[in-house]
Each structure stands twice: as structure tokens, then as C-alpha cells.
Design a protein around this motif. Sequence first.
Motif, PDB file in Angstrom:
ATOM      1  N   GLU A 116       4.363  25.922  84.502  1.00 44.51           N
ATOM      2  CA  GLU A 116       5.694  26.143  83.944  1.00 44.51           C
ATOM      3  C   GLU A 116       6.610  24.937  84.069  1.00 44.51           C
ATOM      4  O   GLU A 116       7.544  24.784  83.274  1.00 44.51           O
ATOM      5  CB  GLU A 116       6.336  27.354  84.646  1.00 44.51           C
ATOM      6  N   THR A 117       6.375  24.083  85.040  1.00 45.39           N
ATOM      7  CA  THR A 117       7.288  22.956  85.269  1.00 45.39           C
ATOM      8  C   THR A 117       6.587  21.630  85.014  1.00 45.39           C
ATOM      9  O   THR A 117       5.395  21.483  85.281  1.00 45.39           O
ATOM     10  CB  THR A 117       7.831  22.976  86.713  1.00 45.39           C
ATOM     11  N   ILE A 118       7.343  20.665  84.496  1.00 35.95           N
ATOM     12  CA  ILE A 118       6.761  19.357  84.221  1.00 35.95           C
ATOM     13  C   ILE A 118       6.656  18.546  85.514  1.00 35.95           C
ATOM     14  O   ILE A 118       7.238  18.892  86.552  1.00 35.95           O
ATOM     15  CB  ILE A 118       7.581  18.580  83.179  1.00 35.95           C
ATOM     16  N   ILE A 119       5.918  17.448  85.426  1.00 33.24           N
ATOM     17  CA  ILE A 119       5.786  16.514  86.543  1.00 33.24           C
ATOM     18  C   ILE A 119       6.118  15.125  86.018  1.00 33.24           C
ATOM     19  O   ILE A 119       5.344  14.518  85.274  1.00 33.24           O
ATOM     20  CB  ILE A 119       4.375  16.560  87.152  1.00 33.24           C
ATOM     21  N   SER A 120       7.299  14.650  86.354  1.00 35.10           N
ATOM     22  CA  SER A 120       7.776  13.339  85.922  1.00 35.10           C
ATOM     23  C   SER A 120       8.201  12.561  87.152  1.00 35.10           C
ATOM     24  O   SER A 120       9.268  12.823  87.738  1.00 35.10           O
ATOM     25  CB  SER A 120       8.949  13.487  84.948  1.00 35.10           C
ATOM     26  N   GLN A 121       7.374  11.607  87.563  1.00 35.84           N
ATOM     27  CA  GLN A 121       7.624  10.902  88.820  1.00 35.84           C
ATOM     28  C   GLN A 121       8.765   9.891  88.729  1.00 35.84           C
ATOM     29  O   GLN A 121       9.224   9.382  89.757  1.00 35.84           O
ATOM     30  CB  GLN A 121       6.335  10.223  89.275  1.00 35.84           C
ATOM     31  N   SER A 122       9.231   9.601  87.534  1.00 34.80           N
ATOM     32  CA  SER A 122      10.356   8.669  87.393  1.00 34.80           C
ATOM     33  C   SER A 122      11.708   9.401  87.466  1.00 34.80           C
ATOM     34  O   SER A 122      12.757   8.757  87.376  1.00 34.80           O
ATOM     35  CB  SER A 122      10.248   7.919  86.068  1.00 34.80           C
ATOM     36  N   ASN A 123      11.686  10.717  87.616  1.00 32.23           N
ATOM     37  CA  ASN A 123      12.907  11.516  87.697  1.00 32.23           C
ATOM     38  C   ASN A 123      12.976  12.251  89.034  1.00 32.23           C
ATOM     39  O   ASN A 123      11.949  12.460  89.691  1.00 32.23           O
ATOM     40  CB  ASN A 123      12.937  12.530  86.545  1.00 32.23           C
ATOM     41  N   MET A 183       0.790  24.207  78.939  1.00 31.95           N
ATOM     42  CA  MET A 183       2.099  23.616  79.211  1.00 31.95           C
ATOM     43  C   MET A 183       3.183  24.079  78.256  1.00 31.95           C
ATOM     44  O   MET A 183       4.349  23.697  78.416  1.00 31.95           O
ATOM     45  CB  MET A 183       1.999  22.086  79.150  1.00 31.95           C
ATOM     46  N   ALA A 184       2.847  24.867  77.252  1.00 33.60           N
ATOM     47  CA  ALA A 184       3.847  25.269  76.259  1.00 33.60           C
ATOM     48  C   ALA A 184       4.840  26.234  76.884  1.00 33.60           C
ATOM     49  O   ALA A 184       4.520  27.394  77.145  1.00 33.60           O
ATOM     50  CB  ALA A 184       3.153  25.930  75.063  1.00 33.60           C
ATOM     51  N   ASN A 185       6.044  25.755  77.158  1.00 32.15           N
ATOM     52  CA  ASN A 185       7.074  26.604  77.762  1.00 32.15           C
ATOM     53  C   ASN A 185       8.457  26.029  77.499  1.00 32.15           C
ATOM     54  O   ASN A 185       8.599  24.928  76.967  1.00 32.15           O
ATOM     55  CB  ASN A 185       6.827  26.783  79.266  1.00 32.15           C
ATOM     56  N   ASN A 186       9.476  26.769  77.898  1.00 30.71           N
ATOM     57  CA  ASN A 186      10.856  26.396  77.574  1.00 30.71           C
ATOM     58  C   ASN A 186      11.429  25.295  78.455  1.00 30.71           C
ATOM     59  O   ASN A 186      12.545  24.814  78.205  1.00 30.71           O
ATOM     60  CB  ASN A 186      11.769  27.631  77.644  1.00 30.71           C
ATOM     61  N   HIS A 187      10.702  24.844  79.482  1.00 35.26           N
ATOM     62  CA  HIS A 187      11.221  23.811  80.381  1.00 35.26           C
ATOM     63  C   HIS A 187      10.640  22.419  80.107  1.00 35.26           C
ATOM     64  O   HIS A 187      10.850  21.502  80.912  1.00 35.26           O
ATOM     65  CB  HIS A 187      10.957  24.208  81.840  1.00 35.26           C
ATOM     66  N   LEU A 188       9.969  22.247  78.985  1.00 35.38           N
ATOM     67  CA  LEU A 188       9.303  20.979  78.709  1.00 35.38           C
ATOM     68  C   LEU A 188      10.263  19.800  78.611  1.00 35.38           C
ATOM     69  O   LEU A 188       9.900  18.671  78.949  1.00 35.38           O
ATOM     70  CB  LEU A 188       8.499  21.086  77.404  1.00 35.38           C
ATOM     71  N   LEU A 189      11.501  20.038  78.152  1.00 32.97           N
ATOM     72  CA  LEU A 189      12.444  18.936  77.948  1.00 32.97           C
ATOM     73  C   LEU A 189      13.521  18.881  79.029  1.00 32.97           C
ATOM     74  O   LEU A 189      14.578  18.279  78.823  1.00 32.97           O
ATOM     75  CB  LEU A 189      13.081  19.047  76.565  1.00 32.97           C
ATOM     76  N   ASP A 190      13.263  19.473  80.172  1.00 29.46           N
ATOM     77  CA  ASP A 190      14.241  19.444  81.270  1.00 29.46           C
ATOM     78  C   ASP A 190      14.546  18.027  81.733  1.00 29.46           C
ATOM     79  O   ASP A 190      15.634  17.753  82.260  1.00 29.46           O
ATOM     80  CB  ASP A 190      13.745  20.276  82.453  1.00 29.46           C
ATOM     81  N   MET A 191      13.616  17.112  81.553  1.00 32.44           N
ATOM     82  CA  MET A 191      13.823  15.701  81.898  1.00 32.44           C
ATOM     83  C   MET A 191      13.817  14.810  80.657  1.00 32.44           C
ATOM     84  O   MET A 191      13.519  13.612  80.732  1.00 32.44           O
ATOM     85  CB  MET A 191      12.752  15.234  82.890  1.00 32.44           C
ATOM     86  N   GLY A 192      14.145  15.414  79.511  1.00 30.40           N
ATOM     87  CA  GLY A 192      14.208  14.663  78.267  1.00 30.40           C
ATOM     88  C   GLY A 192      12.831  14.345  77.702  1.00 30.40           C
ATOM     89  O   GLY A 192      11.796  14.719  78.255  1.00 30.40           O
ATOM     90  N   ASP A 224      11.393  11.393  77.423  1.00 27.55           N
ATOM     91  CA  ASP A 224      10.646  10.443  78.258  1.00 27.55           C
ATOM     92  C   ASP A 224       9.940  11.181  79.397  1.00 27.55           C
ATOM     93  O   ASP A 224       8.792  10.874  79.728  1.00 27.55           O
ATOM     94  CB  ASP A 224      11.573   9.375  78.827  1.00 27.55           C
ATOM     95  N   GLY A 225      10.634  12.149  79.982  1.00 26.18           N
ATOM     96  CA  GLY A 225      10.035  12.929  81.054  1.00 26.18           C
ATOM     97  C   GLY A 225       8.853  13.757  80.565  1.00 26.18           C
ATOM     98  O   GLY A 225       7.837  13.889  81.254  1.00 26.18           O
ATOM     99  N   LEU A 226       8.974  14.306  79.356  1.00 26.20           N
ATOM    100  CA  LEU A 226       7.882  15.091  78.799  1.00 26.20           C
ATOM    101  C   LEU A 226       6.670  14.209  78.515  1.00 26.20           C
ATOM    102  O   LEU A 226       5.535  14.570  78.847  1.00 26.20           O
ATOM    103  CB  LEU A 226       8.330  15.793  77.515  1.00 26.20           C
ATOM    104  N   GLU A 227       6.915  13.057  77.905  1.00 31.41           N
ATOM    105  CA  GLU A 227       5.790  12.161  77.618  1.00 31.41           C
ATOM    106  C   GLU A 227       5.091  11.739  78.909  1.00 31.41           C
ATOM    107  O   GLU A 227       3.856  11.700  78.977  1.00 31.41           O
ATOM    108  CB  GLU A 227       6.264  10.926  76.856  1.00 31.41           C
ATOM    109  N   GLU A 228       5.888  11.440  79.927  1.00 28.86           N
ATOM    110  CA  GLU A 228       5.307  11.061  81.212  1.00 28.86           C
ATOM    111  C   GLU A 228       4.461  12.196  81.777  1.00 28.86           C
ATOM    112  O   GLU A 228       3.366  11.969  82.320  1.00 28.86           O
ATOM    113  CB  GLU A 228       6.417  10.684  82.199  1.00 28.86           C
ATOM    114  N   SER A 229       4.948  13.423  81.663  1.00 31.43           N
ATOM    115  CA  SER A 229       4.214  14.571  82.183  1.00 31.43           C
ATOM    116  C   SER A 229       2.912  14.795  81.408  1.00 31.43           C
ATOM    117  O   SER A 229       1.866  15.097  82.004  1.00 31.43           O
ATOM    118  CB  SER A 229       5.089  15.824  82.116  1.00 31.43           C
ATOM    119  N   ILE A 230       2.956  14.652  80.086  1.00 28.84           N
ATOM    120  CA  ILE A 230       1.738  14.793  79.289  1.00 28.84           C
ATOM    121  C   ILE A 230       0.706  13.762  79.712  1.00 28.84           C
ATOM    122  O   ILE A 230      -0.481  14.080  79.912  1.00 28.84           O
ATOM    123  CB  ILE A 230       2.053  14.655  77.788  1.00 28.84           C
ATOM    124  N   ARG A 231       1.140  12.513  79.854  1.00 26.10           N
ATOM    125  CA  ARG A 231       0.201  11.454  80.245  1.00 26.10           C
ATOM    126  C   ARG A 231      -0.321  11.688  81.662  1.00 26.10           C
ATOM    127  O   ARG A 231      -1.504  11.404  81.948  1.00 26.10           O
ATOM    128  CB  ARG A 231       0.871  10.082  80.120  1.00 26.10           C
TER     129      ARG A 231
END
Length: 419
Positions: free
Chosen positions: A115-122, A154-163, A165-172
Motif C-alpha cells: 500500500e505504501t511507496i518506498i522512496s529513499q530520497s524522501n 502497487m496500484a493504490n491511492n497513495h502512489l503519488l504521496d511523494m510526487g 519523482d517519488g513514484l518513479e523511484e519506488s517503481i525502480r
Amino acid sequence: MKLRKGRAFGAVTVLAALIAGVVSCNVVGRTEINNGQPVTSGSSSAETTEATEPITEEQPDKVVHVVAAGDNLIHYSVFKNAEALAGGVGYDFKPMYSEVKYLVEGADLAILNQETIISQSNPIRGADGGQLIFNSPPEVADAVIDLGFDVFTMANNHLLDMGTDGLEESIRFWNQKAEENNLTVLGAYLNEEDANNIRVREVNGVKIAFLAYAHHINGFDSLLDDVPLRVIKNEEEDVIERQIKEADQLADVVIVSAHWGEDDTTVVTDDRIELANKMVDWGADVILGCHTHTAETMEWIERDDGTKGFVYYSMGNFICAQTDNFNVVGEMPDFDIVIDGNTNELRLENVGCIPTIIHYESEFSNMKIYPYSKYSPELAERHGLPYAVPQGSYPEFGWDVINRIIDEQIPAEFRKLDK
């Protein structure tokens, strides 16, 4: 329950019928046919070899045991528990999942909604400070991979919580984890081509296709307009129909993750029932519902040809730190995919779910997920939900409350209370 998939192959015939001719010496007279066998009239000696019966060799069924889990929702108090378990250096989420590890490890295929993304730059966020914004530490991924999950949606409503850039980072990030650990990841994509690359995973000789769709992205949907990133939403029914039909041709089984419904409700609305029926008609065999943070009912959906698919309308939370009693009782779908060894037809067997309880005590301490069979009235009495701050609207808790939620939300024929 017999399901569709008309890719039947015939039974294997091992020996063909052999018919031997008549061997005769000093024959006087003529050869006649009597009941389909050659006989010789007059004085003769003859040997006849009768046709052998075809022998059919039974082929074993292909079986895949599947478990799934709902929203892996990493609130502030969830990662603070992990921080404490790590002794203040990093995060250790593994002990919180330890009581259900045997269920996940024991499956041939295990699916989780991350449910939650993982963006290490945020910065790490967990809906603290009144803002429903999430970003989780990478140790979450290490824990659920160690737990034994193979497929992450990963399809959920919190994908853009970090914008974006955060989503792309999480996908990668998850794509890298997939390469390193032989995982299947889907639901948020780098571009349109990636979104149309239907994920198919072969397990025990069975090809299984996975698709995932989201209801909305918390009003941030327009951020995707100017970037190649792609999330397919439930309203794009033409895309969903095309993808399900394509997946149906690529694989033996189609499993769809549907992020839908309204938060904190247990009523299955007509729009979800309608979409579920369409998905099954298009070729979905199993639908795994997410998003409501509540355990909801489940049912078979019949197609016009008499075959069926199965929908779990909402699995509820896998882990969370929410404070209403219905938020801490979830479902782990549990079923077998069976491909008949002789007809190649698909069946779903032993279909049901394992109720789970998210346990925590005072000030959200000692957080852990339990299957119903390992929970107890004594643990329920120690649950911190009635005393949580801020308090939820439904703070009553106890063994009777857990059983009432299960009785109301999970049909009796699908309850697996002893696993």
C-alpha cells in the motif's frame, strides 16, 4: 468447482489396436467374416489375435496453493515498532510478521498489496501529523520478501504521496528487488509499454497472469499527465477489458488486484459488483479486492457458459495502526489452482480465507499479525485499541467483537479458522 479454459487436450492413447491375419495350412474352402472376425470354412488350422483395447494413461493434475494478503499499510506506529525492534539502528519489521510466516512460506504462490511507496530520497512518513501521506523505509521490502511473498501489487491511492519523482523511484526500487529475488511486481509502471507488458509467472507448470487497477490517486491523478509514468484506473474499462482478454490468452489463470471501494465501509456497492462481473466475464478467474481497510464478503460469479470466477471484495489490512475495531480484522485468501492433467481445464478448490488480527498493546507497542487460530481471548483483552490516542469511532474490542466481525463479513463456507 469446474471453471473455464477450453484448452482441452485428448486422453493419451498408449497402444493402438493391432489386428493379426489368419494363418492357415492346407486350406480348403473360403474365408468369411463372422461378428467382425475372419474365419475359414473347410478343413484348416487358424490362429487369431484379437484387437487390444486402447489404454489411457492418467496424467497428474497441476496444483498451485495460493495465499494473499491485503493492505500492507505502514503507519507511523508501525515503523516506530520496527525501529524499536532494531534497537534504534534502522528498522526491523520481520518480528511483526513472524506469526503468519508459516502461511506465506507454505504457499506455492503468495501475493501482497504493498500500500505504501518506498522512496529513499524522501522522509519516512506514516500518516502522522494528521496528513494521510505515506513513505516507508526499504526494510519493509526486505521483511515481506523474507516472509515469502512472490507477487507485489502497487496500484493504490497513495502512489503519488511523494510526487511523480517519488513514484518513479519506488517503481525502480521494486523492479530491482524483482530482479534480485525473482519477484513479480505490477500496478505502477514507468511508461505505457511497461503497463501493457502483462506479467505472467509460471508456478508448478501453471502459467498465471497478474493485473492491477486503482480507483483513484487521492486527487493527484493530473500529476501523471505530463510524465510517462502510468497507472491504470478502474474507470478505464476498455483498457481493463483488453488486458484481461489478452492475459486470458497468455496464461492458464488470470488474477486481478482491484483497489476499489470506500474507506472504513463493509457494504459492497453496486458499482463494484458490476465491475467484478465484467472482469469475470472478460476472463478474470480470481479478483483480490483492496482499499477499504475492512474485511468484506466474497462470492462466486457465474459466466454465461456456466463457468465461474471468484471475488474477494476486500481483504482488509495486512498490517496497520488504525484504531477502529473493524480495521484490525483482515483476511488472507487461501485457495488452490488446479489444472486437470487430462482435460487441461481449470478448477479452483478449497476456496476461502484465513481471518487475521493485527495486535498491539498500550501506545501501539508489541505490534504483530496473528492468524485467527493463533490468537486468543487473553490477547484480545490486552489489545490497546480501546485506549488508543486518538481514539477511533469504534473502540470496543475483545474476543466477542472479533468473532462478530468474522460472522458478519465472512460467509461461513469460506472461513478457515483452524489454519
